[in-house]
Scaffold this active site. Structure first.
Site, PDB file in Angstrom:
ATOM      1  N   HIS A 272       7.205  22.214 -32.609  1.00 22.12           N
ATOM      2  CA  HIS A 272       8.455  22.124 -31.861  1.00 22.12           C
ATOM      3  C   HIS A 272       9.653  21.813 -32.738  1.00 22.12           C
ATOM      4  O   HIS A 272      10.769  21.726 -32.240  1.00 22.12           O
ATOM      5  CB  HIS A 272       8.329  21.044 -30.789  1.00 22.12           C
ATOM      6  CG  HIS A 272       8.097  19.671 -31.348  1.00 22.12           C
ATOM      7  ND1 HIS A 272       6.944  19.325 -31.997  1.00 22.12           N
ATOM      8  CD2 HIS A 272       8.879  18.565 -31.361  1.00 22.12           C
ATOM      9  CE1 HIS A 272       7.011  18.062 -32.394  1.00 22.12           C
ATOM     10  NE2 HIS A 272       8.170  17.577 -32.021  1.00 22.12           N
ATOM     11  N   CYS A 273       9.465  21.634 -34.057  1.00 22.43           N
ATOM     12  CA  CYS A 273      10.584  21.224 -34.915  1.00 22.43           C
ATOM     13  C   CYS A 273      10.875  22.205 -36.040  1.00 22.43           C
ATOM     14  O   CYS A 273      11.953  22.789 -36.109  1.00 22.43           O
ATOM     15  CB  CYS A 273      10.309  19.840 -35.510  1.00 22.43           C
ATOM     16  SG  CYS A 273      10.541  18.474 -34.355  1.00 22.43           S
ATOM     17  N   ILE A 274       9.934  22.378 -36.946  1.00 23.98           N
ATOM     18  CA  ILE A 274      10.229  23.064 -38.207  1.00 23.98           C
ATOM     19  C   ILE A 274      10.645  24.525 -38.018  1.00 23.98           C
ATOM     20  O   ILE A 274      11.546  24.993 -38.706  1.00 23.98           O
ATOM     21  CB  ILE A 274       9.038  22.931 -39.174  1.00 23.98           C
ATOM     22  CG1 ILE A 274       8.799  21.448 -39.485  1.00 23.98           C
ATOM     23  CG2 ILE A 274       9.302  23.679 -40.476  1.00 23.98           C
ATOM     24  CD1 ILE A 274       7.589  21.174 -40.328  1.00 23.98           C
ATOM     25  N   ASP A 277      14.504  23.870 -35.911  1.00 21.56           N
ATOM     26  CA  ASP A 277      15.631  23.054 -36.345  1.00 21.56           C
ATOM     27  C   ASP A 277      16.557  23.728 -37.357  1.00 21.56           C
ATOM     28  O   ASP A 277      17.779  23.524 -37.296  1.00 21.56           O
ATOM     29  CB  ASP A 277      15.132  21.723 -36.905  1.00 21.56           C
ATOM     30  CG  ASP A 277      14.406  20.911 -35.843  1.00 21.56           C
ATOM     31  OD1 ASP A 277      14.490  21.279 -34.663  1.00 21.56           O
ATOM     32  OD2 ASP A 277      13.745  19.921 -36.197  1.00 21.56           O
TER      33      ASP A 277
END
Length: 442
Positions: A272-274, A277
């Site tokens: 859900h991030c890398i 973002d």
């Protein structure tokens, strides 16, 4: 007066903490607040999560909820899907998704909708902390105006901060309590209250000068990983063309005690991030007239890895059987985005599975953590596909086994013994001492 009253309630543990979003970030955070001695209200729009917690049943395999029933009965923990129940909270921590739009721009609808629903029920003097990863400026420029629409003023009768989540699901060494917490307020008073709250819950708090700085810290951490993973993915491709084993190179380079930090290649980025973002930062950079060429190039490299893996798989199958991918029986090992978690979000395995089927392959998967693929916007056609049982017969029937996610609880010895061809994107086989001419890297 409100500042001191809040600090007093934190000090004597009489404060009630609200947590919005009881997923991979919010549930561990709510439980940490409970363990620290605070009363907690956990809010989520998913009634199934509320029902599970009320029944003392965890929906996240790596997060136990044993004993939660007694805390619910005592009034220390209130799981709810009613936003009004947050009206008694002294602090509300927001842990909602921050995905991308189909055009890969920031999608802040969950943050906006949450703020709009929360604002009318907030306690006077309440602290609101956003934990969702986002671009620098979101807390002050997006969240603050919505919360102040009720006539309250941040810094006077409402307090606002950003404290980015740093969860690493599946990492038993770094639980939420042990990970240092970066905290920044939109003003001095808000920062002071947020630091006091997290100091009472976690082992270490790292105050920074502003919410925007805290937002930049989080996005920098994830951009750093994305760029370095892209670098080692590119090295994998280069060294592969030279018949050099990138895993051996990394292992040897890691013996240098300074000036080097190992990153590892794979089939693409997930989670859900890398994968997300860097696009948040790129969007914000454009709004201030700056470009992000280096970051965008890293994104291109990482997004190309599923195709690279499929090409290596096609070559290996063709060498083994002369049939290519059309009609080939391919069994993927792993559907989660990383090992030892039940999380399929942005998983490269989804992309690979979809592309293999589009190429005419008969492709299925085995994943002890993901029994069934959940619905998603991008991979709707895969929803409902179920994990296959890993047996000697199933392995022997497959034209190739493709290791995409290296879960620890997979029988790799069984794979080595019975699979005709193993294509390994994670070095899972060799790391366990399993080698052979039928095992190739990708």
């Amino acid at each position: 007066m409100m500042v001191q009253a809040f600090l007093d309630r934190i000090s004597d543990k009489s404060a009630r903490i609200g947590v919005i979003g009881l997923g991979y970030v919010g549930l561990p955070l709510a439980l940490a607040c409970l363990r620290a001695g605070f009363r907690v209200t956990g809010y989520d729009i998913d009634a199934a999560k509320i029902e599970a917690l009320t029944a003392e049943r965890s929906y996240l395999p790596h997060i136990p909820v044993d004993g939660l029933g007694a805390q619910i009965a005592a009034g220390d923990f209130l799981p709810t899907d009613r936003i009004a129940d947050l009206g008694t909270a002294d602090a509300v921590l927001i842990c909602v998704p921050t995905p991308l739009t189909p055009e890969r721009d920031p999608d802040l609808r969950y943050v906006r909708d949450t703020a709009a629903a929360l604002a009318p029920v907030l306690n006077p003097g309440a602290l609101v902390v956003l934990e969702s990863t986002t671009y620098p400026g979101t807390t002050d420029e997006v969240l603050r105006p919505i919360l102040e629409e009720t006539g309250r003023t941040v810094g006077t009768d409402l307090f606002l901060a950003f404290a980015p989540e740093r969860e690493d699901p599946g990492n038993a060494h770094y639980s939420i309590g042990r990970i240092p917490k970066v905290v920044g307020g939109v003003d001095e008073a808000s920062g002071k209250l947020a630091v006091a709250l997290y100091n009472a819950v976690l082992e270490k708090v790292v105050p920074v000068s502003s919410a925007a700085t805290a937002e930049a810290v989080k996005i920098t951490e994830n951009v750093f990983r994305a760029v370095n993973i892209a670098l080692v993915n590119e090295l994998k491709v280069i060294y592969g063309a030279m018949d050099i084993d990138v895993w051996e190179v990394i292992e040897a380079a890691s013996t240098k005690p300074f000036g080097y930090m190992p990153f590892y290649p794979g089939p693409g980025l997930g989670g859900h991030c890398i994968p997300i973002d860097p696009f948040y930062l790129a969007w914000k950079a454009r709004s201030v007239g700056q470009s992000t060429r280096f970051i965008e190039l890293a994104g291109e490299i990482n997004r190309a890895m599923p195709d690279y893996v499929i090409d290596r798989l096609r070559e290996a199958v063709d060498r083994q059987s002369g049939k290519g991918l059309n009609g080939a029986d391919i069994l993927l090992i792993g559907m989660a985005y990383k090992k030892n978690v039940a999380d399929q979000r942005e998983s490269p395995a989804l992309t690979i599975l979809e592309k293999l089927r589009a190429a005419g392959a008969k492709a299925g998967f085995h994943d002890p953590w993901i029994p069934e693929i959940l619905p998603s916007r991008e991979f709707g056609a895969l929803a409902g596909c179920k994990s296959e049982t890993l047996t000697a017969e199933r392995l022997a029937a497959a034209d190739a086994v493709l290791i995409v996610t290296d879960h620890d609880d997979v029988e790799y010895g069984l794979i080595a013994e019975h699979a005709r061809l193993v294509v390994d994107t994670r070095n899972a086989m060799r790391a366990r001492g399993l080698e052979g001419t039928h095992i190739v890297a990708a």
